[in-house]
Design an enzyme around this catalytic site. Structure first.
Site, PDB file in Angstrom:
ATOM      1  N   ASP A 121       0.860  -1.184   0.000  1.00  0.00           N
ATOM      2  CA  ASP A 121       0.000   0.000   0.000  1.00  0.00           C
ATOM      3  C   ASP A 121       0.901   1.240   0.000  1.00  0.00           C
ATOM      4  O   ASP A 121       1.759   1.375   0.869  1.00  0.00           O
ATOM      5  CB  ASP A 121      -0.886  -0.022   1.248  1.00  0.00           C
ATOM      6  CG  ASP A 121      -2.011   0.992   1.170  1.00  0.00           C
ATOM      7  OD1 ASP A 121      -2.388   1.394   0.042  1.00  0.00           O
ATOM      8  OD2 ASP A 121      -2.514   1.390   2.238  1.00  0.00           O
ATOM      9  N   HIS A 128      -3.584  14.094   0.387  1.00  0.00           N
ATOM     10  CA  HIS A 128      -3.906  13.212   1.514  1.00  0.00           C
ATOM     11  C   HIS A 128      -2.800  13.248   2.561  1.00  0.00           C
ATOM     12  O   HIS A 128      -3.065  13.406   3.759  1.00  0.00           O
ATOM     13  CB  HIS A 128      -4.113  11.776   1.013  1.00  0.00           C
ATOM     14  CG  HIS A 128      -4.255  10.759   2.116  1.00  0.00           C
ATOM     15  ND1 HIS A 128      -5.389  10.679   2.899  1.00  0.00           N
ATOM     16  CD2 HIS A 128      -3.415   9.797   2.576  1.00  0.00           C
ATOM     17  CE1 HIS A 128      -5.239   9.702   3.795  1.00  0.00           C
ATOM     18  NE2 HIS A 128      -4.038   9.162   3.620  1.00  0.00           N
ATOM     19  N   GLU A 194     -10.433   4.163   3.106  1.00  0.00           N
ATOM     20  CA  GLU A 194      -9.464   4.842   2.251  1.00  0.00           C
ATOM     21  C   GLU A 194      -9.787   4.438   0.819  1.00  0.00           C
ATOM     22  O   GLU A 194      -9.673   3.271   0.452  1.00  0.00           O
ATOM     23  CB  GLU A 194      -8.026   4.478   2.633  1.00  0.00           C
ATOM     24  CG  GLU A 194      -7.668   4.969   4.032  1.00  0.00           C
ATOM     25  CD  GLU A 194      -6.174   5.000   4.330  1.00  0.00           C
ATOM     26  OE1 GLU A 194      -5.435   4.196   3.739  1.00  0.00           O
ATOM     27  OE2 GLU A 194      -5.761   5.843   5.162  1.00  0.00           O
ATOM     28  N   GLU A 196      -8.932   4.020  -2.782  1.00  0.00           N
ATOM     29  CA  GLU A 196      -7.650   3.877  -3.474  1.00  0.00           C
ATOM     30  C   GLU A 196      -7.858   3.191  -4.824  1.00  0.00           C
ATOM     31  O   GLU A 196      -8.914   2.638  -5.109  1.00  0.00           O
ATOM     32  CB  GLU A 196      -6.677   3.035  -2.631  1.00  0.00           C
ATOM     33  CG  GLU A 196      -6.534   3.540  -1.199  1.00  0.00           C
ATOM     34  CD  GLU A 196      -5.313   2.996  -0.471  1.00  0.00           C
ATOM     35  OE1 GLU A 196      -4.410   2.446  -1.136  1.00  0.00           O
ATOM     36  OE2 GLU A 196      -5.276   3.135   0.768  1.00  0.00           O
ATOM     37  N   ASP A 228      -9.284   0.508   1.537  1.00  0.00           N
ATOM     38  CA  ASP A 228      -8.336   0.084   2.570  1.00  0.00           C
ATOM     39  C   ASP A 228      -8.895   0.515   3.926  1.00  0.00           C
ATOM     40  O   ASP A 228      -8.490   1.520   4.499  1.00  0.00           O
ATOM     41  CB  ASP A 228      -6.981   0.743   2.284  1.00  0.00           C
ATOM     42  CG  ASP A 228      -5.929   0.347   3.306  1.00  0.00           C
ATOM     43  OD1 ASP A 228      -5.986  -0.786   3.805  1.00  0.00           O
ATOM     44  OD2 ASP A 228      -5.060   1.181   3.594  1.00  0.00           O
ATOM     45  N   ARG A 232      -8.563   3.941  12.806  1.00  0.00           N
ATOM     46  CA  ARG A 232      -7.608   5.027  13.101  1.00  0.00           C
ATOM     47  C   ARG A 232      -7.093   4.984  14.531  1.00  0.00           C
ATOM     48  O   ARG A 232      -5.957   5.380  14.791  1.00  0.00           O
ATOM     49  CB  ARG A 232      -8.274   6.382  12.854  1.00  0.00           C
ATOM     50  CG  ARG A 232      -8.769   6.597  11.449  1.00  0.00           C
ATOM     51  CD  ARG A 232      -7.634   6.743  10.463  1.00  0.00           C
ATOM     52  NE  ARG A 232      -8.143   6.929   9.098  1.00  0.00           N
ATOM     53  CZ  ARG A 232      -7.390   6.736   8.020  1.00  0.00           C
ATOM     54  NH1 ARG A 232      -6.120   6.361   8.114  1.00  0.00           N
ATOM     55  NH2 ARG A 232      -7.907   6.915   6.823  1.00  0.00           N
ATOM     56  N   GLN A 235      -4.609   2.120  14.823  1.00  0.00           N
ATOM     57  CA  GLN A 235      -3.421   2.513  14.064  1.00  0.00           C
ATOM     58  C   GLN A 235      -2.586   3.552  14.811  1.00  0.00           C
ATOM     59  O   GLN A 235      -1.352   3.464  14.851  1.00  0.00           O
ATOM     60  CB  GLN A 235      -3.880   3.061  12.706  1.00  0.00           C
ATOM     61  CG  GLN A 235      -2.762   3.373  11.733  1.00  0.00           C
ATOM     62  CD  GLN A 235      -3.285   3.989  10.434  1.00  0.00           C
ATOM     63  OE1 GLN A 235      -4.478   3.961  10.133  1.00  0.00           O
ATOM     64  NE2 GLN A 235      -2.377   4.557   9.656  1.00  0.00           N
ATOM     65  N   LYS A 248      -4.967  -1.913  10.006  1.00  0.00           N
ATOM     66  CA  LYS A 248      -5.265  -2.106   8.586  1.00  0.00           C
ATOM     67  C   LYS A 248      -5.523  -3.574   8.232  1.00  0.00           C
ATOM     68  O   LYS A 248      -6.178  -3.853   7.231  1.00  0.00           O
ATOM     69  CB  LYS A 248      -4.043  -1.666   7.755  1.00  0.00           C
ATOM     70  CG  LYS A 248      -3.618  -0.225   7.940  1.00  0.00           C
ATOM     71  CD  LYS A 248      -4.457   0.694   7.080  1.00  0.00           C
ATOM     72  CE  LYS A 248      -3.799   2.071   6.974  1.00  0.00           C
ATOM     73  NZ  LYS A 248      -4.509   2.905   5.989  1.00  0.00           N
ATOM     74  N   THR A 252      -9.130  -5.590   3.600  1.00  0.00           N
ATOM     75  CA  THR A 252      -8.938  -4.655   2.495  1.00  0.00           C
ATOM     76  C   THR A 252      -9.843  -5.139   1.373  1.00  0.00           C
ATOM     77  O   THR A 252      -9.688  -6.274   0.910  1.00  0.00           O
ATOM     78  CB  THR A 252      -7.468  -4.660   2.024  1.00  0.00           C
ATOM     79  OG1 THR A 252      -6.620  -4.372   3.137  1.00  0.00           O
ATOM     80  CG2 THR A 252      -7.248  -3.635   0.925  1.00  0.00           C
ATOM     81  N   GLU A 355     -10.218  12.868   6.759  1.00  0.00           N
ATOM     82  CA  GLU A 355     -10.055  14.152   6.070  1.00  0.00           C
ATOM     83  C   GLU A 355     -11.398  14.875   5.898  1.00  0.00           C
ATOM     84  O   GLU A 355     -11.501  16.070   6.164  1.00  0.00           O
ATOM     85  CB  GLU A 355      -9.426  13.927   4.688  1.00  0.00           C
ATOM     86  CG  GLU A 355      -7.987  13.458   4.726  1.00  0.00           C
ATOM     87  CD  GLU A 355      -7.517  13.006   3.343  1.00  0.00           C
ATOM     88  OE1 GLU A 355      -6.949  13.822   2.602  1.00  0.00           O
ATOM     89  OE2 GLU A 355      -7.741  11.814   3.004  1.00  0.00           O
TER      90      GLU A 355
END
Lengths: 409, 409
Positions: A121, A128, A194, A196, A228, A232, A235, A248, A252, A355
């Site tokens: 990844d 970002h 996420e 992606e 993904d 948070r 993490q 994570k 996925t 975000e």
């Protein structure tokens, strides 16, 4: 290049029209095992059966339960299969042979399209990375000093790559808010997405043979969408000093359709201006940039919450592959890598909730009157994308979707 | 438990005596493809052929080109195979049947013993993590705040796991010394080793089913040795914020023989006292600790440079597995994980050159009069280990060795 045509009843603006022809693995209620299919309009073509019927020389590579044999066959076979498919679908003379091998796409089950080797990844959106830096390290430069010199990446867990539609159980783990003295254990309270874009390797590269930027399309077969999922809080607590792990590795999600690179010639664009100039092994091949004009759309419970522009990515997938192998690391058929969260510079262009809600400070309002900072149990997230195709056609990618289930345990 | 015996001519202190019986994959000059073997003294037994000859019920699981079918068969089969092997080798009645399936171990080629799923590398030696903290972050607490709450780990590249004997090409990459304004590109100047112990998963665990500490031996089949080659300069520049990537991904060497957990009952020891008390999911199962008294030895060009004690590891492999799966991450047959560099508290007990040479400040002196901080081209590193076995026997692990070749390109 003009848009290809077909004798099938497919609208000119269908994202799975004859300019797209994505590959996947499907099964139907007939009890036969999963097999390779190609999406066209409202149908999926059983590619192995069609190739056997029409004595196509590539039948062995596509009569398989996963895309891996086709991926391993290499770019000459990829071109041959796509050209043959395009010809079959354009020429009504093939209708009689192919019709029996078309299934209703609404009635098939889609599977993980490839057996995954390694999963890397990246973290290649400047917007970002800057946003995350501002949110997580507010008193420092948002980008780390290495960020504009190399595509930052890390290895993820390939065993938990799941196909779109797989339900996502909220993970348990250790959380420690800054205000707490000790960590505690419980369900993630900050479950995020996420958005992606993923790339799958077809042709392998042996140990000790870096893949230059210019050889990207010799090794990478195609493109898919990735969510993904990211816890948070897990993490944040675990990530120093060796990076993301359990935050994570629980899941996925990937889209079931792989769009071949050759469908994306009209979507190739110049990447943004980069500076400082990258080291020679990371420079774009002359006149052959691999910026890609994919427009992503993120929906939360059906409501569009973001439109991330892939064309804004700082590092291209060709640069990512060159970096990944420059130390001599080998590539295997089925290795995948993802772009990192796609975020653009504008409002509503961010591919993650951390975000979009600015770390929870600015909750999103949904049409049902509810608000979101991070995901609630029962939420469904769907990511779709489109890109310009040959002759004004639209290239679709299908979707990667998943619903959040409550934590267990 | 008394030491098992054998009709073969094997010395009582042979590390591959009948108390060990490690599994690997070998081939010989007879042109047959690689197949599963068991090391006993100076021989390797062709296990599949022997099982066919003696009509063993587990023949299908061991007549294979890799250990994966045996790994997947689960703990009841693992016990049955080991008990049967022990009986065959103890009872002279089997000599006639087995002799034809014994090959000279000095004349066989050993292969990667398993197809690797995911590869996770932990960081579970307090002494190593403290040393690295002191070296790399001299003005901070050496251990990060999370270190004693969870086994820090990250995913490595499974596609570049190679068997002992594979030559290691010095990797190229970006380096930026603190004094330089910009990174440059070239061969790693700080190529290092990490002496570790690896664990291979046999029985899978589906998504969403954490493996408790007490179930470790239901899922993990056995133990091997790991050299996690590390390019310290590449790693230093790339590692913030997402962890190690190219500094590790060029190669990870593993020993060819997998010692089953059941050979290590006499090696089980209490791990060091831990505090603060781990969260419940990480607590040792009552009376069943999985500290392991493995004594490692690291040789550089034949000269012993370190004797790392595995018994000093802070987190046990059972705790590592519980942590790895507590978020619901699934396990696949062939998933491997490594302990992290094994370092003890004493002089000469460190499993990496960055520790042994204190980041280059205290070069090692070799008997040939040369000194080392990091590895030179042509250097050979070998890691071996032993552990106490049943009835006073010695359990050996063979070795993981590799020679450094000059960078290419």
């Amino acid at each position: 290049m003009p848009a290809p045509t077909t004798w099938l009843d497919v609208a000119a603006d269908d994202p799975f029209g004859p300019a797209t022809l994505p590959y996947g693995v499907f099964s139907s209620s007939d009890g036969r095992p999963p097999r390779v299919g190609v999406a066209i309009g409202a149908w999926v073509l059983d590619l192995g059966a069609a190739a056997r019927e029409l004595d196509a020389p590539f039948a062995d590579a596509v009569d398989a339960p996963a895309l891996n044999p086709l991926l391993a066959a290499g770019p000459a076979t990829w071109r041959e299969v796509r050209e043959t498919l395009t010809a079959w679908l354009a020429d009504p003379a093939y209708e009689g042979a192919l019709r029996p091998h078309l299934a209703d796409r609404a009635r098939v089950r889609l599977h993980l399209p490839f057996a995954v080797g390694d999963y890397v990844d990246f973290y290649s959106s400047e917007h970002h990375a800057t946003n995350l830096g501002r949110i997580l390290r507010p008193n420092q430069e948002p980008l780390t000093p290495n960020w504009k010199h190399l595509p930052i990446g890390y290895h993820g867990r390939s065993g938990t790559v799941v196909v779109s539609g797989t339900e996502i159980v909220r993970p348990m783990g250790q959380r420690k808010p800054p205000s707490a003295a000790e960590p505690d254990f419980g369900p993630s309270a900050r479950l995020d997405i996420e958005a992606e874009v993923g790339f799958v390797v077809g042709s392998p590269a042996p140990l000790g043979t870096p893949v230059p930027v210019a050889d990207f399309a010799e090794h990478v077969f195609g493109v898919f969408l990735v969510n993904d999922w990211s816890a948070r809080d897990l993490q944040a607590w675990e990530t120093v000093p060796l990076g993301p792990f359990l935050g994570k590795s629980f899941a996925t999600s990937v889209s079931p359709w792989v769009v071949p690179l050759s469908a994306l010639e009209a979507a190739r664009v110049e990447p943004p201006a980069r500076g400082p100039e990258p080291l020679p092994y990371l420079r774009d091949a002359d006149g052959q940039p691999w910026g890609l004009d994919l427009r992503l759309e993120v929906r939360l419970n059906g409501h569009t919450v973001a439109r991330p522009p892939f064309a804004a990515m700082y590092w291209t997938p060709a640069q990512q592959l060159a970096h990944l192998t420059v130390n001599g690391a080998s590539l295997r058929t089925g290795d995948i890598y993802a772009s990192g969260t796609v975020s653009g510079p504008g409002a509503g262009e961010q591919g993650s909730l951390i975000e979009l809600s600015w770390n929870g400070a600015e909750p999103l309002e949904l049409p049902d009157g509810s608000t979101r900072t991070f995901l609630r149990d029962g939420d469904t997230v769907s990511i779709t994308a489109s890109a310009p195709g040959a002759g004004g056609a639209t290239i679709g990618f299908g979707e990667v979707a998943g619903r959040v289930l409550p934590a267990e345990g």
